[in-house]
Each structure stands twice: as C-alpha cells, then as structure tokens.
Design a protein around this motif. Structure first.
Motif, PDB file in Angstrom:
ATOM      1  N   TYR A  67       0.841  -1.202   0.000  1.00 29.17           N
ATOM      2  CA  TYR A  67       0.000   0.000   0.000  1.00 29.17           C
ATOM      3  C   TYR A  67       0.878   1.254   0.000  1.00 29.17           C
ATOM      4  CZ  TYR A  67      -3.377   3.543   1.270  1.00 29.17           C
ATOM      5  OH  TYR A  67      -4.149   4.676   1.268  1.00 29.17           O
ATOM      6  N   ILE A  68       1.898   1.251   0.825  1.00 28.76           N
ATOM      7  CA  ILE A  68       2.790   2.414   0.899  1.00 28.76           C
ATOM      8  C   ILE A  68       3.496   2.629  -0.440  1.00 28.76           C
ATOM      9  CG2 ILE A  68       4.902   3.285   1.977  1.00 28.76           C
ATOM     10  CD1 ILE A  68       3.907   1.884   4.587  1.00 28.76           C
ATOM     11  N   LYS A  69       3.949   1.548  -1.052  1.00 29.92           N
ATOM     12  CA  LYS A  69       4.624   1.648  -2.351  1.00 29.92           C
ATOM     13  C   LYS A  69       3.660   2.147  -3.435  1.00 29.92           C
ATOM     14  CE  LYS A  69       7.109  -1.008  -5.795  1.00 29.92           C
ATOM     15  NZ  LYS A  69       7.479  -2.324  -6.276  1.00 29.92           N
ATOM     16  N   SER A  75      -1.666  10.512   2.603  1.00 31.83           N
ATOM     17  CA  SER A  75      -1.539  11.338   3.808  1.00 31.83           C
ATOM     18  C   SER A  75      -1.301  10.450   5.021  1.00 31.83           C
ATOM     19  CB  SER A  75      -2.812  12.159   4.016  1.00 31.83           C
ATOM     20  OG  SER A  75      -3.887  11.305   4.366  1.00 31.83           O
ATOM     21  N   LYS A  76      -0.907  11.081   6.101  1.00 35.27           N
ATOM     22  CA  LYS A  76      -0.684  10.347   7.345  1.00 35.27           C
ATOM     23  C   LYS A  76      -1.972   9.658   7.790  1.00 35.27           C
ATOM     24  CE  LYS A  76       1.262  10.897  11.945  1.00 35.27           C
ATOM     25  NZ  LYS A  76       1.885  11.815  12.900  1.00 35.27           N
ATOM     26  N   THR A  81      -5.189   4.773   8.482  1.00 38.65           N
ATOM     27  CA  THR A  81      -6.408   4.015   8.213  1.00 38.65           C
ATOM     28  C   THR A  81      -6.087   2.664   7.590  1.00 38.65           C
ATOM     29  OG1 THR A  81      -7.692   6.035   7.940  1.00 38.65           O
ATOM     30  CG2 THR A  81      -8.604   4.043   6.953  1.00 38.65           C
ATOM     31  N   GLU A  82      -5.190   2.647   6.625  1.00 34.69           N
ATOM     32  CA  GLU A  82      -4.814   1.392   5.962  1.00 34.69           C
ATOM     33  C   GLU A  82      -4.131   0.440   6.951  1.00 34.69           C
ATOM     34  OE1 GLU A  82      -4.349  -1.582   3.133  1.00 34.69           O
ATOM     35  OE2 GLU A  82      -5.657   0.169   3.152  1.00 34.69           O
ATOM     36  N   ILE A  83      -3.241   0.954   7.752  1.00 33.47           N
ATOM     37  CA  ILE A  83      -2.534   0.107   8.719  1.00 33.47           C
ATOM     38  C   ILE A  83      -3.515  -0.475   9.730  1.00 33.47           C
ATOM     39  CG2 ILE A  83      -0.844   0.136  10.607  1.00 33.47           C
ATOM     40  CD1 ILE A  83       0.740   2.177   8.851  1.00 33.47           C
ATOM     41  N   VAL A  84      -4.429   0.357  10.226  1.00 30.14           N
ATOM     42  CA  VAL A  84      -5.435  -0.120  11.172  1.00 30.14           C
ATOM     43  C   VAL A  84      -6.300  -1.203  10.526  1.00 30.14           C
ATOM     44  CG1 VAL A  84      -7.532   0.549  12.427  1.00 30.14           C
ATOM     45  CG2 VAL A  84      -5.470   1.940  12.614  1.00 30.14           C
TER      46      VAL A  84
END
Length: 97
Positions: A67-69, A75-76, A81-84
């Motif tokens: 997702y980060i890539k 945004s932070k 939200t994605e990590i959670v």
C-alpha cells in the motif's frame, strides 16, 4: 546431481551425528534425546498454530508495504487508516484459527 540436495539444516546435522554415534558405539541415548526434542517441537508448532500466525503476520506486513509503495503520496491519515484495517484483518484471521 544437485549437491545442494545433500545439504543439512543444523537440526538434521545433529540428528545425523547422533545416528552415527549410535551406529559406532551402540548408545542410542543422544539419538533418542534429539528425536524426542524434534517431535516435541513439531507437535508444539502444529498445536499452537505458530507457523500460521507467522505467515499471516508476514502477509500483513507485505500488504502494508505494498500500500505504501502503491500510494507514495498518501496522507498520514490514509496510511493510519490502511494500517489499522490491515491489523484488524490480521486479528480476525487469527481469531478464526
């Protein structure tokens, strides 16, 4: 013939050394201890689900990294939200085990 197929892990090497000890000296004590330890460890791994949890953990980390890539300008808040969501998904899968 592939010589890599003859390669032994550390545990396999110990087991083979214990087998040689038994063959040469007729004393199976070391072989019995190593075999009991391996069987005990394998039973623990199967009953605890440790391997499956580790695989799920790795999948979760890879999904977050992807997702980060794929979203370098997220945004932070979007990252949070994605990590959670990924962690919740991981927890749900672990609970179903």
């Amino acid at each position: 013939m592939d010589l890599e197929s003859f390669s032994l892990s550390n545990v396999d090497l110990l087991q083979q050394l214990a087998t040689l000890e038994w063959i040469h000296n007729g004393d199976p004590a070391m072989l019995e201890k190593i075999t009991a330890a391996r069987v005990g460890y394998e039973l623990y791994e199967r009953v605890s689900g440790h391997r499956e949890i580790e695989a799920l953990k790795t999948q979760t980390i890879l999904a977050i990294a992807k997702y980060i890539k794929d979203h370098p300008k997220a945004s932070k808040e979007e990252l949070t939200t994605e990590i959670v969501n990924q962690i919740k998904n991981f927890a749900q899968k672990v609970e179903k085990m």
